[in-house]
Design a protein around this motif. Structure first.
Motif, PDB file in Angstrom:
ATOM      1  N   MET A 125       0.840  -1.190   0.000  1.00  0.00           N
ATOM      2  CA  MET A 125       0.000   0.000   0.000  1.00  0.00           C
ATOM      3  C   MET A 125       0.881   1.248   0.000  1.00  0.00           C
ATOM      4  SD  MET A 125      -3.109  -1.044  -0.036  1.00  0.00           S
ATOM      5  CE  MET A 125      -4.056   0.382   0.490  1.00  0.00           C
ATOM      6  N   LYS A 126       0.465   2.243  -0.776  1.00  0.00           N
ATOM      7  CA  LYS A 126       1.206   3.497  -0.839  1.00  0.00           C
ATOM      8  C   LYS A 126       0.248   4.676  -0.739  1.00  0.00           C
ATOM      9  CE  LYS A 126       5.067   1.927  -3.675  1.00  0.00           C
ATOM     10  NZ  LYS A 126       5.891   1.681  -2.474  1.00  0.00           N
ATOM     11  N   ASN A 127       0.733   5.739  -0.098  1.00  0.00           N
ATOM     12  CA  ASN A 127       0.074   7.027  -0.214  1.00  0.00           C
ATOM     13  C   ASN A 127       0.426   7.588  -1.586  1.00  0.00           C
ATOM     14  OD1 ASN A 127      -1.184   7.509   2.432  1.00  0.00           O
ATOM     15  ND2 ASN A 127       0.897   7.412   3.188  1.00  0.00           N
ATOM     16  N   ILE A 128      -0.567   8.034  -2.327  1.00  0.00           N
ATOM     17  CA  ILE A 128      -0.343   8.576  -3.665  1.00  0.00           C
ATOM     18  C   ILE A 128      -0.905   9.989  -3.722  1.00  0.00           C
ATOM     19  CG2 ILE A 128      -0.780   8.297  -6.131  1.00  0.00           C
ATOM     20  CD1 ILE A 128      -1.130   5.307  -5.633  1.00  0.00           C
ATOM     21  N   GLY A 129      -0.040  10.935  -4.019  1.00  0.00           N
ATOM     22  CA  GLY A 129      -0.464  12.313  -4.146  1.00  0.00           C
ATOM     23  C   GLY A 129       0.106  12.933  -5.400  1.00  0.00           C
ATOM     24  N   PHE A 130      -0.166  14.215  -5.583  1.00  0.00           N
ATOM     25  CA  PHE A 130       0.418  14.924  -6.716  1.00  0.00           C
ATOM     26  C   PHE A 130       1.346  16.020  -6.212  1.00  0.00           C
ATOM     27  CE2 PHE A 130      -3.348  17.614  -5.937  1.00  0.00           C
ATOM     28  CZ  PHE A 130      -2.807  18.893  -6.017  1.00  0.00           C
ATOM     29  N   LEU A 131       2.283  16.400  -7.072  1.00  0.00           N
ATOM     30  CA  LEU A 131       3.213  17.496  -6.804  1.00  0.00           C
ATOM     31  C   LEU A 131       3.134  18.461  -7.973  1.00  0.00           C
ATOM     32  CD1 LEU A 131       5.549  18.891  -5.280  1.00  0.00           C
ATOM     33  CD2 LEU A 131       7.124  17.353  -6.482  1.00  0.00           C
ATOM     34  N   SER A 132       2.752  19.708  -7.682  1.00  0.00           N
ATOM     35  CA  SER A 132       2.603  20.722  -8.724  1.00  0.00           C
ATOM     36  C   SER A 132       3.643  21.816  -8.550  1.00  0.00           C
ATOM     37  CB  SER A 132       1.206  21.344  -8.677  1.00  0.00           C
ATOM     38  OG  SER A 132       1.130  22.444  -9.574  1.00  0.00           O
ATOM     39  N   VAL A 171      -8.931  19.697  -4.435  1.00  0.00           N
ATOM     40  CA  VAL A 171     -10.301  19.242  -4.186  1.00  0.00           C
ATOM     41  C   VAL A 171     -10.636  18.053  -5.091  1.00  0.00           C
ATOM     42  CG1 VAL A 171     -12.739  19.884  -4.356  1.00  0.00           C
ATOM     43  CG2 VAL A 171     -11.090  21.486  -3.360  1.00  0.00           C
ATOM     44  N   ALA A 172     -10.272  18.165  -6.371  1.00  0.00           N
ATOM     45  CA  ALA A 172     -10.542  17.077  -7.311  1.00  0.00           C
ATOM     46  C   ALA A 172      -9.779  15.815  -6.939  1.00  0.00           C
ATOM     47  CB  ALA A 172     -10.182  17.515  -8.730  1.00  0.00           C
ATOM     48  N   ALA A 173      -8.518  15.980  -6.535  1.00  0.00           N
ATOM     49  CA  ALA A 173      -7.709  14.815  -6.157  1.00  0.00           C
ATOM     50  C   ALA A 173      -8.302  14.109  -4.946  1.00  0.00           C
ATOM     51  CB  ALA A 173      -6.274  15.254  -5.870  1.00  0.00           C
ATOM     52  N   GLU A 174      -8.796  14.872  -3.989  1.00  0.00           N
ATOM     53  CA  GLU A 174      -9.432  14.255  -2.826  1.00  0.00           C
ATOM     54  C   GLU A 174     -10.672  13.477  -3.246  1.00  0.00           C
ATOM     55  OE1 GLU A 174      -9.817  15.832   1.459  1.00  0.00           O
ATOM     56  OE2 GLU A 174     -11.657  16.551   0.486  1.00  0.00           O
ATOM     57  N   GLU A 175     -11.469  14.030  -4.137  1.00  0.00           N
ATOM     58  CA  GLU A 175     -12.676  13.349  -4.591  1.00  0.00           C
ATOM     59  C   GLU A 175     -12.344  12.062  -5.342  1.00  0.00           C
ATOM     60  OE1 GLU A 175     -14.576  16.379  -6.867  1.00  0.00           O
ATOM     61  OE2 GLU A 175     -15.421  17.397  -5.107  1.00  0.00           O
ATOM     62  N   LEU A 176     -11.180  12.037  -6.008  1.00  0.00           N
ATOM     63  CA  LEU A 176     -10.762  10.848  -6.756  1.00  0.00           C
ATOM     64  C   LEU A 176     -10.173   9.765  -5.861  1.00  0.00           C
ATOM     65  CD1 LEU A 176      -9.087  12.620  -9.802  1.00  0.00           C
ATOM     66  CD2 LEU A 176     -11.174  11.225  -9.865  1.00  0.00           C
ATOM     67  N   VAL A 226      -6.819  21.950 -14.731  1.00  0.00           N
ATOM     68  CA  VAL A 226      -7.304  21.088 -13.653  1.00  0.00           C
ATOM     69  C   VAL A 226      -7.894  19.798 -14.195  1.00  0.00           C
ATOM     70  CG1 VAL A 226      -8.978  20.902 -11.769  1.00  0.00           C
ATOM     71  CG2 VAL A 226      -7.692  23.022 -12.088  1.00  0.00           C
ATOM     72  N   ASP A 227      -8.741  19.893 -15.216  1.00  0.00           N
ATOM     73  CA  ASP A 227      -9.432  18.697 -15.710  1.00  0.00           C
ATOM     74  C   ASP A 227      -8.434  17.665 -16.218  1.00  0.00           C
ATOM     75  OD1 ASP A 227     -11.851  19.815 -15.063  1.00  0.00           O
ATOM     76  OD2 ASP A 227     -12.333  20.445 -17.110  1.00  0.00           O
ATOM     77  N   TYR A 228      -7.438  18.110 -16.992  1.00  0.00           N
ATOM     78  CA  TYR A 228      -6.500  17.125 -17.524  1.00  0.00           C
ATOM     79  C   TYR A 228      -5.644  16.524 -16.419  1.00  0.00           C
ATOM     80  CZ  TYR A 228      -3.245  14.537 -20.272  1.00  0.00           C
ATOM     81  OH  TYR A 228      -2.507  13.494 -20.773  1.00  0.00           O
ATOM     82  N   ASN A 229      -5.212  17.321 -15.467  1.00  0.00           N
ATOM     83  CA  ASN A 229      -4.384  16.785 -14.391  1.00  0.00           C
ATOM     84  C   ASN A 229      -5.173  15.853 -13.484  1.00  0.00           C
ATOM     85  OD1 ASN A 229      -1.504  17.913 -14.429  1.00  0.00           O
ATOM     86  ND2 ASN A 229      -2.738  19.709 -14.897  1.00  0.00           N
ATOM     87  N   ALA A 230      -6.443  16.146 -13.287  1.00  0.00           N
ATOM     88  CA  ALA A 230      -7.289  15.207 -12.544  1.00  0.00           C
ATOM     89  C   ALA A 230      -7.402  13.889 -13.307  1.00  0.00           C
ATOM     90  CB  ALA A 230      -8.672  15.812 -12.319  1.00  0.00           C
ATOM     91  N   VAL A 246      -5.056  12.596 -15.240  1.00  0.00           N
ATOM     92  CA  VAL A 246      -3.793  11.890 -15.051  1.00  0.00           C
ATOM     93  C   VAL A 246      -3.784  11.166 -13.696  1.00  0.00           C
ATOM     94  CG1 VAL A 246      -1.298  12.167 -14.728  1.00  0.00           C
ATOM     95  CG2 VAL A 246      -2.464  13.405 -16.566  1.00  0.00           C
ATOM     96  N   ILE A 247      -4.199  11.873 -12.660  1.00  0.00           N
ATOM     97  CA  ILE A 247      -4.238  11.261 -11.324  1.00  0.00           C
ATOM     98  C   ILE A 247      -5.189  10.073 -11.309  1.00  0.00           C
ATOM     99  CG2 ILE A 247      -4.882  11.667  -8.911  1.00  0.00           C
ATOM    100  CD1 ILE A 247      -4.036  14.645  -9.406  1.00  0.00           C
TER     101      ILE A 247
END
Length: 339
Positions: free
Chosen positions: A1-8, A35-40, A318-322, A324-325
């Motif tokens: 298991m891994k924590n997965i986040g984004f770096l901008s 906000v989008a990343a949290e929802e995903l 935002v939409d495209y980066n969401a 990718v995530i």
């Protein structure tokens, strides 16, 4: 298991090709992407800090705003350049942002990257002591910052204060309990990783190492992580640290993905010079999901880390980066055992 986040990195440019054309766009879209990343279902929203550049700079207003708009996702930096920081003011800002988020701050700090201007930290009022380097100053600021986060009083109270004081020496406020164990150091070498462990910070390692031994990047980074963990045990700390690595990962699942990132399907490590020394840069991962699963399964540093930060091309919006995530979480994470 891994924590997965984004770096901008929070780049912005007044170009018709960019979806992020102003500083306001960069800041507001950073909040929306978190906000989008949290929802995903992602675990972290991290932001780079660069001064004198068309990128994200002062991080704490952004971190506080993200904390107020989200409820679960970790919020962090990768990294704050400690050459520029007043440790006391930073402790106040960090405590405030952490309390607003409910204790979700994961603060990445470091000596910093090459600057946009010559000795930019001097414009912020910070000059190394005689005989000391800017890196020495960054570490000095860091150690003072860590002391402040411990929350011990150190300042003599005014005998006639404006407001009543608690007994004893005073600390900077607001203080956020637990934040001290959520500080990360961005280490660029194996030796720096060992220093990070000695001083009780989590390890943050990116796609760049400021040394080269001739082995592939992921193997050198895995050695860095192992040396960090060995040094942590030797230091005798009574808690378990975390380790993050950053990667550029682009599953090609749509025509737009292929149009944007097909060149990265042939990406390899690169060796160059950075500030007068050799440096090794890690490759990007782009390809069909099945191929990426196989490639990433062989990445020794990703396997050794508990946290993976996906570097995102924020100027694509935002939409495209969401997307990718979501692609990484959906097409790669389950097959690799990260979820």
């Amino acid at each position: 298991m891994k924590n997965i986040g984004f770096l901008s990195f929070g780049h912005w440019t007044p170009s018709p090709q960019s979806m992020v054309r102003s500083a306001s766009d960069a800041l507001l879209q950073s909040i929306d992407l978190a906000v989008a990343a949290e929802e995903l279902g992602a675990d972290g929203a991290y932001f780079r800090v660069h001064h004198f550049a068309r990128q994200l700079a002062s991080p704490f207003p952004l971190l506080a705003a993200v904390g107020a708009r989200t409820s679960r996702i970790e919020i962090g930096t990768g990294v704050i350049d400690m050459r520029y920081e007043n440790p006391l003011y930073m402790a106040e800002d960090a405590g405030s942002a952490d309390l607003i988020s409910g204790g979700r701050l994961q603060l990445g700090i470091s000596r910093g990257s090459p600057e946009q201007v010559v000795r930019g930290y001097e414009h912020f009022g910070h000059v190394p002591d005689d005989g000391a380097s800017d890196a020495d100053m960054a570490r000095s600021h860091t150690l003072r910052f860590l002391e402040l986060l411990d929350g011990d009083g150190f300042a003599e109270p005014n005998p006639r204060p404006m407001f009543p004081n608690p007994p004893g020496l005073l600390r900077v406020e607001p203080h956020s309990p637990g934040l001290r164990r959520r500080i990360w150091w961005g280490a660029g070498s194996r030796a720096t990783a060992e220093w990070t462990a000695e001083h009780g910070m989590n390890l943050m390692s990116s796609t760049l190492l400021t040394e080269d031994t001739g082995v592939p990047f992921h193997q050198l980074q895995a050695e860095q992580i192992q040396r960090y963990r060995d040094a942590w045990r030797a230091a005798g700390h009574d808690w378990e640290p975390r380790v993050s690595v950053s990667r550029s990962i682009f599953p090609l699942v749509t025509d737009l993905d292929r149009q944007l990132f097909w060149r990265d399907t042939h990406s390899t490590d690169q060796v160059g010079r950075l500030e007068g020394g050799l440096a090794r840069f890690g490759k990007s991962y782009a390809g069909e999901p099945d191929a990426l699963v196989e490639e990433l399964a062989a990445d020794e540093a990703v396997a050794a880390a508990d946290t993976l930060l996906l570097t995102v091309p924020n100027q694509l919006g935002v939409d495209y980066n969401a997307h990718v995530i979501e692609s990484v979480l959906t097409h790669l994470a389950p097959a690799l055992g990260w979820r």
